[in-house]
Design an enzyme around this catalytic site. Structure first.
Site, PDB file in Angstrom:
ATOM      1  N   ARG A   1      14.405   6.619 -63.409  1.00 31.44           N
ATOM      2  CA  ARG A   1      14.017   7.301 -64.647  1.00 31.44           C
ATOM      3  C   ARG A   1      12.524   7.632 -64.712  1.00 31.44           C
ATOM      4  O   ARG A   1      11.951   7.761 -65.786  1.00 31.44           O
ATOM      5  CB  ARG A   1      14.434   6.483 -65.872  1.00 31.44           C
ATOM      6  CG  ARG A   1      15.948   6.304 -65.982  1.00 31.44           C
ATOM      7  CD  ARG A   1      16.346   5.631 -67.286  1.00 31.44           C
ATOM      8  NE  ARG A   1      17.783   5.552 -67.398  1.00 31.44           N
ATOM      9  CZ  ARG A   1      18.522   4.542 -66.958  1.00 31.44           C
ATOM     10  NH1 ARG A   1      17.924   3.526 -66.359  1.00 31.44           N
ATOM     11  NH2 ARG A   1      19.821   4.540 -67.110  1.00 31.44           N
TER      12      ARG A   1
ATOM     13  N   LYS B   1       6.084  21.496 -63.491  1.00 31.23           N
ATOM     14  CA  LYS B   1       7.423  22.052 -63.298  1.00 31.23           C
ATOM     15  C   LYS B   1       7.979  21.573 -61.961  1.00 31.23           C
ATOM     16  O   LYS B   1       7.321  21.688 -60.931  1.00 31.23           O
ATOM     17  CB  LYS B   1       7.383  23.577 -63.297  1.00 31.23           C
ATOM     18  CG  LYS B   1       7.463  24.217 -64.663  1.00 31.23           C
ATOM     19  CD  LYS B   1       7.664  25.713 -64.499  1.00 31.23           C
ATOM     20  CE  LYS B   1       7.841  26.399 -65.828  1.00 31.23           C
ATOM     21  NZ  LYS B   1       8.070  27.860 -65.651  1.00 31.23           N
TER      22      LYS B   1
ATOM     23  N   GLU C   1       0.429  35.143 -55.847  1.00 31.08           N
ATOM     24  CA  GLU C   1       0.228  34.356 -57.068  1.00 31.08           C
ATOM     25  C   GLU C   1      -1.182  34.548 -57.614  1.00 31.08           C
ATOM     26  O   GLU C   1      -1.383  34.611 -58.827  1.00 31.08           O
ATOM     27  CB  GLU C   1       0.486  32.878 -56.786  1.00 31.08           C
ATOM     28  CG  GLU C   1       1.951  32.508 -56.593  1.00 31.08           C
ATOM     29  CD  GLU C   1       2.759  32.538 -57.885  1.00 31.08           C
ATOM     30  OE1 GLU C   1       2.174  32.741 -58.971  1.00 31.08           O
ATOM     31  OE2 GLU C   1       3.982  32.356 -57.814  1.00 31.08           O
TER      32      GLU C   1
ATOM     33  N   LYS D   1      -4.416  28.160 -65.274  1.00 28.77           N
ATOM     34  CA  LYS D   1      -3.090  27.579 -65.493  1.00 28.77           C
ATOM     35  C   LYS D   1      -3.187  26.328 -66.350  1.00 28.77           C
ATOM     36  O   LYS D   1      -2.343  26.094 -67.226  1.00 28.77           O
ATOM     37  CB  LYS D   1      -2.426  27.255 -64.157  1.00 28.77           C
ATOM     38  CG  LYS D   1      -1.015  26.691 -64.351  1.00 28.77           C
ATOM     39  CD  LYS D   1      -0.181  26.731 -63.095  1.00 28.77           C
ATOM     40  CE  LYS D   1       1.263  26.303 -63.399  1.00 28.77           C
ATOM     41  NZ  LYS D   1       2.135  26.375 -62.201  1.00 28.77           N
TER      42      LYS D   1
ATOM     43  N   GLU E   1       6.952  25.241 -71.863  1.00 31.14           N
ATOM     44  CA  GLU E   1       7.290  26.654 -71.874  1.00 31.14           C
ATOM     45  C   GLU E   1       8.052  27.063 -73.138  1.00 31.14           C
ATOM     46  O   GLU E   1       9.013  27.832 -73.077  1.00 31.14           O
ATOM     47  CB  GLU E   1       8.108  27.008 -70.624  1.00 31.14           C
ATOM     48  CG  GLU E   1       7.996  28.475 -70.234  1.00 31.14           C
ATOM     49  CD  GLU E   1       8.595  28.772 -68.872  1.00 31.14           C
ATOM     50  OE1 GLU E   1       7.812  28.873 -67.934  1.00 31.14           O
ATOM     51  OE2 GLU E   1       9.835  28.867 -68.780  1.00 31.14           O
TER      52      GLU E   1
ATOM     53  N   ARG F   1       3.442  29.551 -72.215  1.00 34.12           N
ATOM     54  CA  ARG F   1       3.510  29.288 -70.779  1.00 34.12           C
ATOM     55  C   ARG F   1       4.323  30.324 -70.025  1.00 34.12           C
ATOM     56  O   ARG F   1       4.152  30.498 -68.818  1.00 34.12           O
ATOM     57  CB  ARG F   1       4.043  27.883 -70.526  1.00 34.12           C
ATOM     58  CG  ARG F   1       4.032  27.494 -69.053  1.00 34.12           C
ATOM     59  CD  ARG F   1       4.251  26.017 -68.832  1.00 34.12           C
ATOM     60  NE  ARG F   1       4.320  25.717 -67.409  1.00 34.12           N
ATOM     61  CZ  ARG F   1       4.271  24.500 -66.884  1.00 34.12           C
ATOM     62  NH1 ARG F   1       4.165  23.451 -67.678  1.00 34.12           N
ATOM     63  NH2 ARG F   1       4.336  24.321 -65.580  1.00 34.12           N
TER      64      ARG F   1
ATOM     65  N   ASN G   1       4.871  33.355 -65.636  1.00 31.83           N
ATOM     66  CA  ASN G   1       5.964  33.944 -64.860  1.00 31.83           C
ATOM     67  C   ASN G   1       5.792  35.436 -64.656  1.00 31.83           C
ATOM     68  O   ASN G   1       6.736  36.126 -64.233  1.00 31.83           O
ATOM     69  CB  ASN G   1       7.308  33.680 -65.560  1.00 31.83           C
ATOM     70  CG  ASN G   1       7.855  32.303 -65.260  1.00 31.83           C
ATOM     71  OD1 ASN G   1       8.084  31.955 -64.109  1.00 31.83           O
ATOM     72  ND2 ASN G   1       8.056  31.523 -66.303  1.00 31.83           N
TER      73      ASN G   1
ATOM     74  N   HIS H   1       7.467  37.387 -61.818  1.00 31.41           N
ATOM     75  CA  HIS H   1       8.433  36.482 -61.190  1.00 31.41           C
ATOM     76  C   HIS H   1       9.896  36.843 -61.440  1.00 31.41           C
ATOM     77  O   HIS H   1      10.769  36.366 -60.717  1.00 31.41           O
ATOM     78  CB  HIS H   1       8.194  35.049 -61.668  1.00 31.41           C
ATOM     79  CG  HIS H   1       6.993  34.402 -61.037  1.00 31.41           C
ATOM     80  ND1 HIS H   1       5.726  34.894 -61.199  1.00 31.41           N
ATOM     81  CD2 HIS H   1       6.882  33.310 -60.239  1.00 31.41           C
ATOM     82  CE1 HIS H   1       4.875  34.116 -60.528  1.00 31.41           C
ATOM     83  NE2 HIS H   1       5.544  33.167 -59.938  1.00 31.41           N
TER      84      HIS H   1
ATOM     85  N   HIS I   1      12.200  36.324 -58.354  1.00 31.52           N
ATOM     86  CA  HIS I   1      13.275  35.338 -58.300  1.00 31.52           C
ATOM     87  C   HIS I   1      14.624  35.996 -57.992  1.00 31.52           C
ATOM     88  O   HIS I   1      15.473  35.412 -57.299  1.00 31.52           O
ATOM     89  CB  HIS I   1      13.351  34.564 -59.611  1.00 31.52           C
ATOM     90  CG  HIS I   1      12.231  33.593 -59.796  1.00 31.52           C
ATOM     91  ND1 HIS I   1      11.941  32.997 -61.003  1.00 31.52           N
ATOM     92  CD2 HIS I   1      11.312  33.114 -58.921  1.00 31.52           C
ATOM     93  CE1 HIS I   1      10.896  32.194 -60.859  1.00 31.52           C
ATOM     94  NE2 HIS I   1      10.506  32.251 -59.610  1.00 31.52           N
TER      95      HIS I   1
ATOM     96  N   HIS J   1       7.738  33.966 -51.059  1.00 27.73           N
ATOM     97  CA  HIS J   1       7.790  33.988 -52.523  1.00 27.73           C
ATOM     98  C   HIS J   1       6.644  34.818 -53.106  1.00 27.73           C
ATOM     99  O   HIS J   1       6.856  35.697 -53.950  1.00 27.73           O
ATOM    100  CB  HIS J   1       7.720  32.564 -53.069  1.00 27.73           C
ATOM    101  CG  HIS J   1       7.527  32.500 -54.560  1.00 27.73           C
ATOM    102  ND1 HIS J   1       8.542  32.766 -55.454  1.00 27.73           N
ATOM    103  CD2 HIS J   1       6.424  32.218 -55.310  1.00 27.73           C
ATOM    104  CE1 HIS J   1       8.078  32.648 -56.680  1.00 27.73           C
ATOM    105  NE2 HIS J   1       6.797  32.321 -56.629  1.00 27.73           N
TER     106      HIS J   1
END
Length: 537
Positions: free
Chosen positions: A293, A315, A357, A385, A395, A399, A403, A406, A410, A433
């Site tokens: 956990r 993330k 990026e 960032k 987000e 936030r 993206n 993206h 994606h 990416h």
């Protein structure tokens, strides 16, 4: 054709940004000795600009000044500094004391690396240089000349320096240690209740033992074969190797790593250390978030893309066949180490991926990244960032701007067109990416123009900046536009129909409920098959 249009063809040449370490200061402050010790610690070559002048001219510095005058020496000095700054690999450079007098030299130093000023009191300098018969510029009276030169040059050192080390009373090894600390920039990610520092610069990974939580008795280093970056957590270490590429960013990999932790007897007081790029930090971060956990996490990022984006912000996640990053958690690390020296051996494709990026940040208010030295550029991206994450960790609103570019990227990854190394999302994956993000930025600009949010000049800005980073701006040939629309509809942002992060009069923001017809028309335009033959339809 009035608007800038995507250019087809192969990506351009990639030139990694300069990232030298410059040691500046008056004569007698120990620049040459400190430079040598710092270079040894970083595994870099050391360069002394006076030595470069003598090598190029075949004469000693005192001889040049005595025979030809100081102006001739300064000219040779500037030429030597220019050669050093243009050279690769990166070096630690001991810069002659008067080089900062020339404004062109000062500008060159700021563009080419991190500048550390070794500052000393006049009394210290006089004690070290003595009567200085070989110091032509101090003659005939060093006692008068040293304080005068210190006063004349102080403002130029202040102008150019990123950091200052006061050397009075310090041994050379102590000076070198402080220089090594000074070249690492520190950016605070102010997440409420769980803030942490991101360390950026040459040798940053050497701070790993210092950031390991005190309660940890064992570190789990998660990495990949082929990542030749040595780390020392300072405690007992378990090493876990995961596969390369997006196909290994999966629930199956998470299960395998967790079972390895169980077999190794890892406790909830231990720490996970992710050493690698985005795949490693995503997988290791997700493991840290759920095993027992929650375990402490340190990210040691070894790719440009990871250092400017993936390793920061908490993330984590893995992919499903239906889409990218659909299973994951927000789990902040306790520290992030972005050692820019770890990037030295990256292939051109990895640099382009990181540049994709970095290009994003230009539209989020971070200007001139492509004109800054590497460490400074990475730190600027991290700071941008960090500011967004501190205000919106999960987000909920702001936030989402991170993206930008993206949504299409994606979709290309989910469709097997992009995803890494040729063994990523599919066997036919041809784009990294970040390269897909570059294409996605141009697509987002074209879509924003179609929706009346931006004008031709703003589209041109997107195309030119993405191309400046050596990235392709055109949609890959042969992709199924209808499939891309379906895949973009599965994006995590898509809570009210097709949702994109788009530029506009109020800056970059999320726009929901975009007409699929407009998206298809923009994809056709992006592929260069617009009805009017000019990329517009």
């Amino acid at each position: 054709m009035s608007a800038a249009q995507p250019r087809a063809g192969a990506p351009g040449t990639v030139t990694p940004p300069a990232d030298h370490v410059f040691v500046v200061g008056m004569m007698g402050t120990g620049k040459s000795t400190a430079g040598r010790l710092v270079a040894e610690r970083l595994g870099r070559r050391v360069v002394d600009t006076d030595d470069e002048v003598e090598r190029a001219t075949g004469r000693t510095v005192p001889d040049i000044i005595s025979s030809l005058g100081e102006a001739a020496f300064r000219s040779a000095e500037s030429a030597a500094l220019g050669r050093v700054c243009d050279a690769r690999p990166r070096a630690v450079v001991a810069v002659a004391g008067g080089a900062v007098l020339d404004p062109a030299n000062r500008a060159l130093l700021r563009r080419a690396g991190t500048v550390v000023w070794l500052r000393a009191r006049p009394e210290t300098i006089l004690d070290r240089v003595g009567d200085a018969p070989d110091r032509v510029l101090l003659q005939p009276d060093p006692v008068e000349a040293v304080p005068r030169l210190v006063d004349e040059r102080r403002r130029y050192y202040e102008e150019v320096a990123d950091a200052v080390v006061d050397v009075d009373g310090l041994a050379p090894a102590e000076v070198a240690a402080r220089v090594l600390e000074a070249v690492v920039r520190r950016v605070r990610v102010g997440v409420p209740g769980r803030g942490y520092e991101v360390c950026v610069g040459p040798g940053a990974r050497r701070a790993l033992a210092a950031v390991i939580p005190e309660r940890a008795r064992r570190a789990v280093v998660v990495t990949q074969d082929g990542i030749d970056v040595d780390v020392d957590p300072g405690i007992d270490t378990v090493r876990v190797i995961i596969g390369d590429g997006e196909r290994d960013k999966s629930l199956a990999t998470v299960e395998r790593v967790c079972r390895e932790l169980a077999r190794s007897g890892v406790t909830r007081h231990d720490v996970v250390v992710a050493v690698g790029g985005g795949v490693v930090t995503d997988v290791a971060g997700f493991v840290a978030s759920c095993y027992h956990r929650g375990l402490d996490l340190v990210n040691v990022s070894t790719t440009l893309l990871g250092q400017v984006d993936a390793a920061i912000g908490g993330k984590t996640g893995v992919n499903l066949p239906e889409g990218k990053n659909l299973v994951g958690a927000f789990w902040q690390p306790v520290a992030v180490l972005c050692d820019t020296d770890a990037l030295a051996g990256l292939p051109a494709r990895e640099w382009r991926s990181g540049f994709g990026e970095m290009a994003k940040y230009a539209f989020l208010g971070v200007e001139d990244l492509d004109r800054r030295p590497l460490s400074a550029a990475v730190a600027r991206c991290v700071a941008a960032k960090a500011a967004v994450v501190a205000g919106d960790e999960r987000e909920a609103a702001q936030r989402v701007v991170l993206n930008y570019g993206h949504t299409l990227a994606h979709a290309l990854e989910a469709g097997g067109i992009a995803g890494g190394d040729g063994s990523g999302a599919g066997a036919t994956a041809t784009m990294r990416h970040g390269e897909a993000v570059g294409v996605g930025l141009v697509f987002a600009a074209l879509l924003a123009r179609r929706l009346g949010r931006i004008d031709d000049a703003r589209v041109r800005r997107h195309v030119e900046l993405v191309a400046r980073y050596g990235l392709s701006t055109a949609l890959p040939k042969g992709v199924d536009h209808d499939e891309l629309v379906v895949l973009m509809g599965r994006d995590k942002k898509a809570t009210d129909g097709l949702t994109f992060v788009l530029d506009g009069p109020d800056g970059v923001e999320a726009v929901a409920g975009v007409d699929p017809g407009a998206v298809l028309a923009t994809l056709a335009e992006h592929a260069g098959v617009g009805a009017d033959g000019g990329g517009r339809s």
